[in-house]
Motif scaffolding. Sequence first.
Motif, PDB file in Angstrom:
ATOM      1  N   ILE A 162     -47.643  51.638  45.598  1.00 60.37           N
ATOM      2  CA  ILE A 162     -46.390  51.599  46.358  1.00 60.37           C
ATOM      3  C   ILE A 162     -45.473  52.738  45.924  1.00 60.37           C
ATOM      4  CG2 ILE A 162     -46.520  49.082  46.649  1.00 60.37           C
ATOM      5  CD1 ILE A 162     -44.353  48.855  44.485  1.00 60.37           C
ATOM      6  N   ARG A 163     -44.463  52.993  46.745  1.00 59.13           N
ATOM      7  CA  ARG A 163     -43.437  53.967  46.388  1.00 59.13           C
ATOM      8  C   ARG A 163     -42.635  53.405  45.215  1.00 59.13           C
ATOM      9  NH1 ARG A 163     -42.084  57.684  50.504  1.00 59.13           N
ATOM     10  NH2 ARG A 163     -39.925  57.708  49.782  1.00 59.13           N
ATOM     11  N   GLU A 164     -42.335  54.251  44.268  1.00 58.45           N
ATOM     12  CA  GLU A 164     -41.675  53.756  43.061  1.00 58.45           C
ATOM     13  C   GLU A 164     -40.290  53.175  43.348  1.00 58.45           C
ATOM     14  OE1 GLU A 164     -41.224  55.035  38.371  1.00 58.45           O
ATOM     15  OE2 GLU A 164     -41.893  56.513  39.838  1.00 58.45           O
ATOM     16  N   GLU A 165     -39.661  53.596  44.413  1.00 56.95           N
ATOM     17  CA  GLU A 165     -38.341  53.057  44.757  1.00 56.95           C
ATOM     18  C   GLU A 165     -38.391  51.555  45.057  1.00 56.95           C
ATOM     19  OE1 GLU A 165     -37.948  54.134  49.447  1.00 56.95           O
ATOM     20  OE2 GLU A 165     -38.323  55.796  48.080  1.00 56.95           O
ATOM     21  N   ASN A 166     -39.580  51.054  45.380  1.00 55.72           N
ATOM     22  CA  ASN A 166     -39.731  49.629  45.697  1.00 55.72           C
ATOM     23  C   ASN A 166     -40.291  48.803  44.548  1.00 55.72           C
ATOM     24  OD1 ASN A 166     -38.904  49.925  48.444  1.00 55.72           O
ATOM     25  ND2 ASN A 166     -40.930  50.740  48.934  1.00 55.72           N
ATOM     26  N   ILE A 167     -40.501  49.429  43.398  1.00 56.33           N
ATOM     27  CA  ILE A 167     -41.278  48.754  42.363  1.00 56.33           C
ATOM     28  C   ILE A 167     -40.521  47.597  41.709  1.00 56.33           C
ATOM     29  CG2 ILE A 167     -40.728  50.082  40.262  1.00 56.33           C
ATOM     30  CD1 ILE A 167     -43.930  50.297  40.030  1.00 56.33           C
ATOM     31  N   ASP A 168     -39.192  47.666  41.672  1.00 54.88           N
ATOM     32  CA  ASP A 168     -38.447  46.579  41.028  1.00 54.88           C
ATOM     33  C   ASP A 168     -38.539  45.285  41.832  1.00 54.88           C
ATOM     34  OD1 ASP A 168     -37.740  48.329  39.036  1.00 54.88           O
ATOM     35  OD2 ASP A 168     -35.730  48.725  39.804  1.00 54.88           O
ATOM     36  N   ILE A 169     -38.267  45.369  43.119  1.00 52.77           N
ATOM     37  CA  ILE A 169     -38.339  44.168  43.949  1.00 52.77           C
ATOM     38  C   ILE A 169     -39.777  43.677  44.036  1.00 52.77           C
ATOM     39  CG2 ILE A 169     -38.611  45.326  46.195  1.00 52.77           C
ATOM     40  CD1 ILE A 169     -36.294  42.374  45.635  1.00 52.77           C
ATOM     41  N   ALA A 170     -40.728  44.608  44.092  1.00 50.71           N
ATOM     42  CA  ALA A 170     -42.134  44.215  44.122  1.00 50.71           C
ATOM     43  C   ALA A 170     -42.545  43.530  42.820  1.00 50.71           C
ATOM     44  CB  ALA A 170     -43.011  45.435  44.389  1.00 50.71           C
ATOM     45  N   SER A 171     -41.984  43.960  41.701  1.00 46.66           N
ATOM     46  CA  SER A 171     -42.283  43.333  40.409  1.00 46.66           C
ATOM     47  C   SER A 171     -41.851  41.875  40.390  1.00 46.66           C
ATOM     48  CB  SER A 171     -41.578  44.085  39.279  1.00 46.66           C
ATOM     49  OG  SER A 171     -42.048  45.405  39.173  1.00 46.66           O
ATOM     50  N   ASP A 172     -40.720  41.582  41.033  1.00 45.88           N
ATOM     51  CA  ASP A 172     -40.284  40.187  41.135  1.00 45.88           C
ATOM     52  C   ASP A 172     -41.314  39.339  41.872  1.00 45.88           C
ATOM     53  OD1 ASP A 172     -37.930  40.646  39.798  1.00 45.88           O
ATOM     54  OD2 ASP A 172     -36.700  40.821  41.588  1.00 45.88           O
ATOM     55  N   LEU A 173     -41.949  39.939  42.876  1.00 48.70           N
ATOM     56  CA  LEU A 173     -42.897  39.208  43.712  1.00 48.70           C
ATOM     57  C   LEU A 173     -44.276  39.081  43.078  1.00 48.70           C
ATOM     58  CD1 LEU A 173     -42.002  40.875  47.131  1.00 48.70           C
ATOM     59  CD2 LEU A 173     -41.190  38.677  46.265  1.00 48.70           C
ATOM     60  N   THR A 174     -44.580  39.916  42.093  1.00 49.94           N
ATOM     61  CA  THR A 174     -45.932  39.904  41.503  1.00 49.94           C
ATOM     62  C   THR A 174     -45.889  39.500  40.038  1.00 49.94           C
ATOM     63  OG1 THR A 174     -45.786  42.280  41.005  1.00 49.94           O
ATOM     64  CG2 THR A 174     -46.793  41.641  43.110  1.00 49.94           C
ATOM     65  N   LEU A 212     -49.727  38.587  34.736  1.00 57.63           N
ATOM     66  CA  LEU A 212     -50.484  37.660  33.893  1.00 57.63           C
ATOM     67  C   LEU A 212     -51.651  37.030  34.646  1.00 57.63           C
ATOM     68  CD1 LEU A 212     -50.750  36.029  31.241  1.00 57.63           C
ATOM     69  CD2 LEU A 212     -49.117  34.389  32.199  1.00 57.63           C
ATOM     70  N   THR A 213     -51.514  36.880  35.961  1.00 59.35           N
ATOM     71  CA  THR A 213     -52.559  36.206  36.747  1.00 59.35           C
ATOM     72  C   THR A 213     -53.851  37.012  36.818  1.00 59.35           C
ATOM     73  OG1 THR A 213     -51.610  37.112  38.780  1.00 59.35           O
ATOM     74  CG2 THR A 213     -50.927  34.891  38.153  1.00 59.35           C
ATOM     75  N   THR A 214     -53.815  38.282  36.436  1.00 65.57           N
ATOM     76  CA  THR A 214     -55.068  39.047  36.401  1.00 65.57           C
ATOM     77  C   THR A 214     -56.021  38.503  35.340  1.00 65.57           C
ATOM     78  OG1 THR A 214     -54.113  40.703  34.904  1.00 65.57           O
ATOM     79  CG2 THR A 214     -54.018  41.178  37.255  1.00 65.57           C
ATOM     80  N   ALA A 215     -55.501  37.715  34.412  1.00 63.69           N
ATOM     81  CA  ALA A 215     -56.360  37.097  33.395  1.00 63.69           C
ATOM     82  C   ALA A 215     -57.401  36.190  34.038  1.00 63.69           C
ATOM     83  CB  ALA A 215     -55.527  36.303  32.396  1.00 63.69           C
ATOM     84  N   VAL A 216     -57.093  35.655  35.222  1.00 64.61           N
ATOM     85  CA  VAL A 216     -58.034  34.774  35.929  1.00 64.61           C
ATOM     86  C   VAL A 216     -58.567  35.434  37.200  1.00 64.61           C
ATOM     87  CG1 VAL A 216     -57.187  32.622  34.965  1.00 64.61           C
ATOM     88  CG2 VAL A 216     -56.070  33.553  37.006  1.00 64.61           C
ATOM     89  N   GLY A 217     -58.443  36.759  37.276  1.00 61.16           N
ATOM     90  CA  GLY A 217     -59.071  37.505  38.366  1.00 61.16           C
ATOM     91  C   GLY A 217     -58.349  37.474  39.688  1.00 61.16           C
ATOM     92  N   SER A 259     -43.199  38.775  37.976  1.00 62.75           N
ATOM     93  CA  SER A 259     -42.259  37.705  37.602  1.00 62.75           C
ATOM     94  C   SER A 259     -42.541  36.384  38.292  1.00 62.75           C
ATOM     95  CB  SER A 259     -40.822  38.133  37.930  1.00 62.75           C
ATOM     96  OG  SER A 259     -40.451  39.282  37.214  1.00 62.75           O
ATOM     97  N   SER A 260     -43.149  36.433  39.472  1.00 63.91           N
ATOM     98  CA  SER A 260     -43.248  35.212  40.283  1.00 63.91           C
ATOM     99  C   SER A 260     -44.019  34.070  39.633  1.00 63.91           C
ATOM    100  CB  SER A 260     -43.816  35.528  41.667  1.00 63.91           C
ATOM    101  OG  SER A 260     -45.121  36.055  41.583  1.00 63.91           O
ATOM    102  N   PRO A 261     -45.073  34.303  38.819  1.00 68.70           N
ATOM    103  CA  PRO A 261     -45.703  33.141  38.182  1.00 68.70           C
ATOM    104  C   PRO A 261     -44.728  32.317  37.340  1.00 68.70           C
ATOM    105  CG  PRO A 261     -47.155  35.028  38.039  1.00 68.70           C
ATOM    106  CD  PRO A 261     -45.847  35.535  38.565  1.00 68.70           C
ATOM    107  N   GLY A 262     -43.855  32.994  36.589  1.00 77.13           N
ATOM    108  CA  GLY A 262     -42.854  32.282  35.799  1.00 77.13           C
ATOM    109  C   GLY A 262     -41.831  31.584  36.654  1.00 77.13           C
ATOM    110  N   ILE A 263     -41.407  32.251  37.743  1.00 80.19           N
ATOM    111  CA  ILE A 263     -40.411  31.657  38.636  1.00 80.19           C
ATOM    112  C   ILE A 263     -41.003  30.451  39.361  1.00 80.19           C
ATOM    113  CG2 ILE A 263     -39.038  32.078  40.714  1.00 80.19           C
ATOM    114  CD1 ILE A 263     -38.854  35.052  39.695  1.00 80.19           C
ATOM    115  N   ILE A 264     -42.236  30.597  39.858  1.00 80.41           N
ATOM    116  CA  ILE A 264     -42.910  29.475  40.528  1.00 80.41           C
ATOM    117  C   ILE A 264     -43.061  28.301  39.570  1.00 80.41           C
ATOM    118  CG2 ILE A 264     -45.105  28.725  41.534  1.00 80.41           C
ATOM    119  CD1 ILE A 264     -45.338  31.623  42.672  1.00 80.41           C
TER     120      ILE A 264
END
Length: 279
Positions: free
Chosen positions: A160-172, A122-127, A174-179
């Motif tokens: 990234i390697r697709e095997e890492n995409i789930d944990i990376a998704s949490d960091l990118t 979602l943060t790509t909305a603000v560049g 999902s993280s705005p909502g978690i923060i």
Amino acid sequence: MAKIGFIGFGSMATLIATKMLEEKIASPEEIIIYSSSENEHLKKFYDEYPTSELAANEAEVFTKAEHSFICKLPLAVLPLVKDCAAVLTSERHVISIAAGVSTDDILDIVPSLQISKLIPSLTTAVGVGTTLISHSDKVSKNNRQWLEQTFESFGHVMTIREENIDIASDLTSSSPGIIAAIFEQFMEAALRRSSLSDVEVFQMINFALAGTSKLLVEEDYTFSGLIERVATKGGITAEGVELSHKELPAFFDELLNRTQDKYAISKQEIETQKRDLLS
């Protein structure tokens, strides 16, 4: 005229299409959309860009578009590609944004397809923010470059390697909502202990977050370097840092356990669905 297609047009598809137009990556005439329902996102977008094309069905998008984004819920992706398998030939480039559906899952249904996976934020909305991209081996160099360069204009891209995409998704992604959830609780705690208003506390935390981000990005601080800069030994900030070091590891371990469990359930559902589709 090469077109960029969208199948499903909710909030994320709207964000991507709008940013493409704002960044001059495409003109409205080069956008083709199919949505099974005329939702508010589609209505607002089409009212603003009436020269964009509305397709009659999903297969028309795949046929006309050089790059097609599948922006549907995970359990809708594999039935879609199976229904459209006849037009999903080797020259097609398809980008799926569905969590839990791997490029291999899609290739099991349509083996010749050039399929990329993209996790927007979602943060790509603000560049700012990070877009995650993984490509199957079948994706051409030109299509890889097009997708990566397109989203570089939105913010930052990581392939990234697709095997890492789930944990990376949490960091990118999902993280705005978690923060936001974490600092909402910080705000509530401050309100319980003061006569400050909601607006005053929100503004204080909001600007603190914005300033912290600027220091990390523009001044090249690390987290530990920033802590060292503001947390004087024996001081007030150091008390909060010490408590964070004590209490937060268990919280974040549990957070990632829960999100990874959720991904595992989704993948199990996709695997069951795929067996049924291939049987």
